[in-house]
Design an enzyme around this catalytic site. Structure first.
Site, PDB file in Angstrom:
ATOM      1  N   ILE A 258      -1.199   8.595  -0.914  1.00  0.00           N
ATOM      2  CA  ILE A 258      -0.813   9.484   0.215  1.00  0.00           C
ATOM      3  C   ILE A 258       0.898   9.318   0.028  1.00  0.00           C
ATOM      4  CG2 ILE A 258      -0.273   9.533   2.660  1.00  0.00           C
ATOM      5  CD1 ILE A 258      -2.917   7.972   2.977  1.00  0.00           C
ATOM      6  N   SER A 259       1.233   8.241  -0.326  1.00  0.00           N
ATOM      7  CA  SER A 259       3.037   8.195  -0.337  1.00  0.00           C
ATOM      8  C   SER A 259       3.170   6.911  -1.248  1.00  0.00           C
ATOM      9  CB  SER A 259       3.470   7.923   1.136  1.00  0.00           C
ATOM     10  OG  SER A 259       4.097   6.911   0.997  1.00  0.00           O
ATOM     11  N   THR A 260       4.552   7.527  -2.220  1.00  0.00           N
ATOM     12  CA  THR A 260       5.166   6.154  -2.654  1.00  0.00           C
ATOM     13  C   THR A 260       6.343   6.026  -2.412  1.00  0.00           C
ATOM     14  OG1 THR A 260       5.621   7.797  -4.212  1.00  0.00           O
ATOM     15  CG2 THR A 260       3.852   6.649  -5.077  1.00  0.00           C
ATOM     16  N   GLY A 261       6.845   4.841  -1.875  1.00  0.00           N
ATOM     17  CA  GLY A 261       8.219   4.617  -1.515  1.00  0.00           C
ATOM     18  C   GLY A 261       8.728   3.634  -2.335  1.00  0.00           C
ATOM     19  N   LYS A 262      10.129   3.073  -2.005  1.00  0.00           N
ATOM     20  CA  LYS A 262      10.708   2.034  -2.782  1.00  0.00           C
ATOM     21  C   LYS A 262       9.937   0.690  -2.132  1.00  0.00           C
ATOM     22  CE  LYS A 262      14.892   1.183  -0.300  1.00  0.00           C
ATOM     23  NZ  LYS A 262      14.836   1.974   0.872  1.00  0.00           N
ATOM     24  N   GLU A 263       9.309   0.601  -1.144  1.00  0.00           N
ATOM     25  CA  GLU A 263       9.027  -0.774  -0.687  1.00  0.00           C
ATOM     26  C   GLU A 263       7.263  -0.644  -0.434  1.00  0.00           C
ATOM     27  OE1 GLU A 263      11.007  -2.730   2.398  1.00  0.00           O
ATOM     28  OE2 GLU A 263      12.648  -1.399   2.181  1.00  0.00           O
ATOM     29  N   SER A 264       6.710   0.523  -0.829  1.00  0.00           N
ATOM     30  CA  SER A 264       5.147   0.463  -0.703  1.00  0.00           C
ATOM     31  C   SER A 264       4.685   1.607  -1.220  1.00  0.00           C
ATOM     32  CB  SER A 264       4.904   0.459   0.704  1.00  0.00           C
ATOM     33  OG  SER A 264       5.170   1.459   1.485  1.00  0.00           O
ATOM     34  N   VAL A 266       0.938   3.996  -0.698  1.00  0.00           N
ATOM     35  CA  VAL A 266      -0.167   4.093   0.265  1.00  0.00           C
ATOM     36  C   VAL A 266      -1.261   4.753  -0.209  1.00  0.00           C
ATOM     37  CG1 VAL A 266      -0.880   4.582   2.550  1.00  0.00           C
ATOM     38  CG2 VAL A 266       1.441   3.612   2.047  1.00  0.00           C
ATOM     39  N   ASP A 400      12.132  -0.844  12.285  1.00  0.00           N
ATOM     40  CA  ASP A 400      12.433   0.319  11.675  1.00  0.00           C
ATOM     41  C   ASP A 400      11.717   1.343  12.318  1.00  0.00           C
ATOM     42  OD1 ASP A 400      13.325   1.849   9.365  1.00  0.00           O
ATOM     43  OD2 ASP A 400      11.558   1.349   8.254  1.00  0.00           O
TER      44      ASP A 400
HETATM   45  P1  ADP Z   1       7.146   3.031   3.789  1.00  0.00           P
HETATM   46  O1  ADP Z   1       7.825   3.720   4.697  1.00  0.00           O
HETATM   47  O2  ADP Z   1       7.516   1.697   3.675  1.00  0.00           O
HETATM   48  O3  ADP Z   1       7.017   3.694   2.559  1.00  0.00           O
HETATM   49  P2  ADP Z   1       4.780   3.453   5.595  1.00  0.00           P
HETATM   50  O4  ADP Z   1       3.998   2.195   6.087  1.00  0.00           O
HETATM   51  O5  ADP Z   1       5.755   4.140   6.438  1.00  0.00           O
HETATM   52  O6  ADP Z   1       5.552   2.830   4.455  1.00  0.00           O
HETATM   53  O7  ADP Z   1       3.854   4.407   4.975  1.00  0.00           O
HETATM   54  C1  ADP Z   1       4.370   5.536   4.364  1.00  0.00           C
HETATM   55  C2  ADP Z   1       3.537   6.938   4.690  1.00  0.00           C
HETATM   56  O8  ADP Z   1       2.086   6.757   4.465  1.00  0.00           O
HETATM   57  C3  ADP Z   1       3.783   7.132   5.893  1.00  0.00           C
HETATM   58  O9  ADP Z   1       4.914   7.901   6.535  1.00  0.00           O
HETATM   59  C4  ADP Z   1       2.340   7.707   6.293  1.00  0.00           C
HETATM   60  O10 ADP Z   1       2.318   9.354   6.139  1.00  0.00           O
HETATM   61  C5  ADP Z   1       1.498   7.226   5.747  1.00  0.00           C
HETATM   62  N1  ADP Z   1       0.749   6.124   6.183  1.00  0.00           N
HETATM   63  C6  ADP Z   1       0.904   4.687   6.320  1.00  0.00           C
HETATM   64  N2  ADP Z   1       0.074   4.242   6.803  1.00  0.00           N
HETATM   65  C7  ADP Z   1      -0.913   5.015   7.357  1.00  0.00           C
HETATM   66  C8  ADP Z   1      -2.045   5.104   8.128  1.00  0.00           C
HETATM   67  N3  ADP Z   1      -2.588   3.829   8.559  1.00  0.00           N
HETATM   68  N4  ADP Z   1      -2.833   6.101   8.434  1.00  0.00           N
HETATM   69  C9  ADP Z   1      -2.353   7.237   7.774  1.00  0.00           C
HETATM   70  N5  ADP Z   1      -1.229   7.364   7.100  1.00  0.00           N
HETATM   71  C10 ADP Z   1      -0.519   6.205   6.948  1.00  0.00           C
HETATM   72 MG    MG Z   2       7.870   4.255   6.681  1.00  0.00          MG
END
Ligand code: ADP
Ligand code: MG
Length: 511
Positions: A258-264, A266, A400
Site C-alpha cells: 500500500i505504501s512505502t515510506g522512509k520509516e515503514s 505497509v 505526528d
Molecule cells: P508512515 O507514514 O510512517 O509511512 P503510516 O502508518 O502513516 O506510515 O502508513 C502509511 C500509509 O499506509 C497510510 O497513509 C495509509 O494510507 C496506509 N495505512 C496504514 N495503516 C493502515 C490501515 N490500518 N488501514 C489502511 N491503510 C493503512
Molecule cells: Mg503516516
C-alpha cells in the site's frame, strides 16, 4: 617429405605449400551463412529467454496483479528466495564456526584476536540488530551546545545593574540557536550549535518558518513516493518474515504494497477469519524499528535528550521494547474508544493490524477527501475529542498528528501511525502536542471550520493547561519551562510528574 609421416588431409585441396605439409591437416574454412533474418531471430530468442528469466527470478518485489505471497506459492515459487534462505543459513553457520575458532585461539589470553572482518553477517546486520549506526555518542560532543539557562517566571535573573531579562539579546540568541535542535531531524542546521552562535529572533523565525515548510514539503514528497511503484521493494529479511507468517498461517495472502515510506512499508493482506471470510489486514514493517539507515537516528531524536547517551546495543534493545510498546499504545487507545486499527499480532519488526478501508482500497486520508462543510465540522469536533481523550484517558500525545495520519472511513476519523506516540511527560511531549495542535488547527481553519480554535487555544483545551502567552515564541517558551520543570522533578525525585498540573480537567468540547 612428410617429416612425421602423417598424410595431409584428403580434402585439403590446393593451397600453399605449408598447408599440404601441415601435420593437423587444413583448417575447416566452411563459410557460415549469416542472413539478417537469422540475426533477428537470434535476438528474439535472447529477448524471450531474458523475459522468461525475469519472470522466474524477479529482482524486486513489484506489486503484482495477483496475490503477492500466498500459502500455495510459498515453497517453490522462487528459487531466488530459497537460495537466499540457504545463503542466510550458510552465513550464520559460517560465522558461528568463526566465533568458535576465535574462542579456541583466544582462550583465557588477555590479548585476543578477532575474525570480525571475516564474518559474513556483521553484528549490526543481523536479525536482532539490523541497523546501521549513523548516530554518534553525544556524551563528549564538542558541537553540542550547553543547555541555555531558562529565565524564571519572574522574567529576569541577576541583581542591580547585572539584571538579565529574557529579552536580552545574547540570551535570546543562544536560546534560538539551541532551539534549532528541535527542527525536524531532516533539517540540516549545520554545526553552528557548538560555536556559541547567537541567532536574532528575526533570523530564527525565518529559519523556523522554512523548517516548517520543509517538513510539510517532505511529507508531500513522502506522499508522492507512496504512489510510485518503483519504490515498492522490500528487503529480503522482511520478505522472509512475511513468507514465514504466511507459512505459519498467521496470514493467508499478502496481496500487495500500500505504501512505502522512509520509516515503514505497509502491505495489504488477508488473514484471520470471520464468518468464513478472510479479514482484510495490513502488515506494516513498522516505524521506529531498526531499519537500516537513518531511522535509528530518528528514533533516538524522538527518545529525547534523556536517552542521548545510550550506546547502540542498548538502543537496539530499546527499539525492540519500543515496538512491543506500540502494541500496548494501541490497546490504550482502543480501551478509550478512539477509532484506530486493531493490533492483530506483532512479530519481530512486522506489525499486523486491521485494515481501514474496503476491498484492498485503503480509506482516504483526511487531506485527500473532500468533505461537506457539515462533515468537516463533525470531523473537527471528533479530532478535538480524540486529542483530549488521548491526553487525558490514555496519557498520550500522538506526536505526528496531521491530515496525513487521519483516515476518513465510515463517516468518521480514524487515527493511524501511532507508533511514535509519547506520554505528555516525555522530555519533548508538550512540544509534540503543540506541533500536533498547529497541524490540526491549520488544517481545519483552512478547511473553513469557523469554530476551529487556534493552535494555542487548542493546546490549552487538550492539555487543560492554562498558558496565557499571546504569541507563539512566548507560548513555546512556557512549554519548554514546563518540560524543564518535569526534567528537574525526575532528577530530584527519580520519577516523572504523574501529569502536568492543570487548572482542572480539560474542557470536553462537543458539537
Ligand atoms: P508512515 O507514514 O510512517 O509511512 P503510516 O502508518 O502513516 O506510515 O502508513 C502509511 C500509509 O499506509 C497510510 O497513509 C495509509 O494510507 C496506509 N495505512 C496504514 N495503516 C493502515 C490501515 N490500518 N488501514 C489502511 N491503510 C493503512
Ligand atoms: Mg503516516
Amino acid at each position: 617429405m612428410d617429416p612425421v609421416g602423417v598424410a595431409a588431409a584428403p580434402d585439403a585441396g590446393p593451397g600453399p605449400a605449408w598447408r599440404t605439409k601441415c601435420p593437423w591437416g587444413a583448417p575447416n574454412t566452411t563459410s557460415i551463412s549469416c542472413s539478417l533474418a537469422d540475426v533477428m531471430s537470434e535476438q528474439l530468442a535472447k529477448e524471450l529467454q531474458l523475459e522468461e528469466e525475469n519472470a522466474v527470478f524477479p529482482e524486486v518485489v513489484a506489486v503484482a496483479e495477483g496475490p503477492f505471497i500466498t500459502g500455495e506459492n510459498i515453497d517453490t515459487s522462487s528459487d531466488l528466495m530459497l537460495a537466499q534462505m540457504l545463503q542466510m543459513e550458510f552465513d550464520r553457520e559460517y560465522d558461528a564456526q568463526l566465533r568458535r575458532e576465535e574462542k579456541k585461539i583466544n582462550g583465557d589470553s588477555k590479548v585476543s584476536i578477532s575474525f570480525e572482518n571475516y564474518r559474513k553477517v556483521h553484528p549490526y546486520d543481523s536479525d536482532s540488530s539490523e541497523d546501521e549506526v549513523d548516530w554518534q555518542d553525544t556524551r563528549h560532543d564538542p558541537y553540542r551546545a550547553d543547555k541555555p539557562t531558562t529565565t524564571p517566571r519572574k522574567g529576569f535573573i541577576g541583581k542591580g545593574k547585572d539584571i538579565t531579562t529574557k529579552h536580552d539579546e545574547v540570551v535570546c540568541g543562544r536560546k534560538n540557536t539551541a532551539r534549532m535542535e528541535n527542527f525536524a531531524p531532516e533539517f540540516q542546521v549545520g554545526d553552528g550549535i557548538g560555536m556559541d552562535l547567537k541567532l536574532s529572533n528575526q533570523v530564527f523565525n525565518a529559519l523556523k518558518q522554512h523548517a516548517y515548510s520543509e517538513e510539510r514539503r517532505s511529507a508531500r514528497l513522502h506522499e508522492k513516493k507512496e504512489h510510485s511503484t518503483a519504490e515498492k521493494a522490500v528487503d529480503p529479511k522482511t520478505r522472509l518474515l512475511l513468507y514465514k507468517m504466511v507459512n505459519a498461517g498467521m496470514l493467508e495472502t499478502i496481496t500487495g504494497c500500500i505504501s512505502t515510506g522512509k520509516e515503514s512499508v505497509v502491505f495489504h493482506a488477508y488473514g484471520g477469519n470471520e464468518g468464513g471470510e478472510a479479514l482484510e489486514q495490513v502488515a506494516q514493517r513498522s516505524c521506529g524499528c531498526p531499519i537500516p539507515g537513518r531511522s535509528l537516528a530518528v528514533f533516538k531524536a524522538r527518545l529525547g535528550d534523556a536517552f542521548s547517551n545510550l550506546n547502540c546495543r542498548v538502543l537496539v534493545v530499546f527499539v525492540l521494547f519500543f515496538l512491543i510498546s506500540i502494541y500496548f499504545l494501541i490497546h490504550r487507545m482502543q480501551n478509550a474508544g478512539i477509532p484506530c486499527p486493531q493490533v492483530v499480532i506483532l512479530k519481530k519488526h512486522v506489525l499486523v493490524m486491521s485494515f481501514i478501508g474496503q476491498d484492498q482500497v485503503p480509506a482516504p486520508k483526511l487531506k485527500d477527501v473532500t468533505l461537506s462543510s457539515e462533515d468537516m465540522k463533525k470531523a473537527y469536533y471528533q479530532v478535538l475529542n480524540m486529542m483530549q481523550q488521548l491526553y487525558k484517558e490514555c496519557n498520550l500525545v500522538h506526536a505526528d498528528l496531521s491530515e496525513y495520519n487521519m483516515l476518513w472511513h465510515d463517516g468518521k476519523v480514524w487515527l493511524i501511525d501511532v507508533s511514535q506516540s509519547v506520554e505528555p511527560t516525555h522530555p519533548h511531549g508538550l512540544e509534540f502536542l503543540f506541533r500536533d495542535c498547529r497541524n490540526v488547527s491549520q488544517f481545519f481553519q483552512k478547511g473553513g471550520v469557523a469554530e476551529a480554535l487556534n493552535e494555542r487555544e487548542l493546546f490549552n483545551a487538550v492539555s487543560g493547561l492554562n498558558i496565557t502567552a499571546d504569541n507563539e515564541v512566548d507560548f513555546q517558551e512556557e512549554i519548554e519551562a514546563l518540560e524543564k520543570m518535569n526534567e528537574d522533578h525526575v532528577q530530584n525525585h527519580g520519577k516523572k510528574l504523574s501529569m502536568f498540573s492543570s487548572d482542572g480537567d480539560p474542557p470536553i468540547y462537543d458539537e
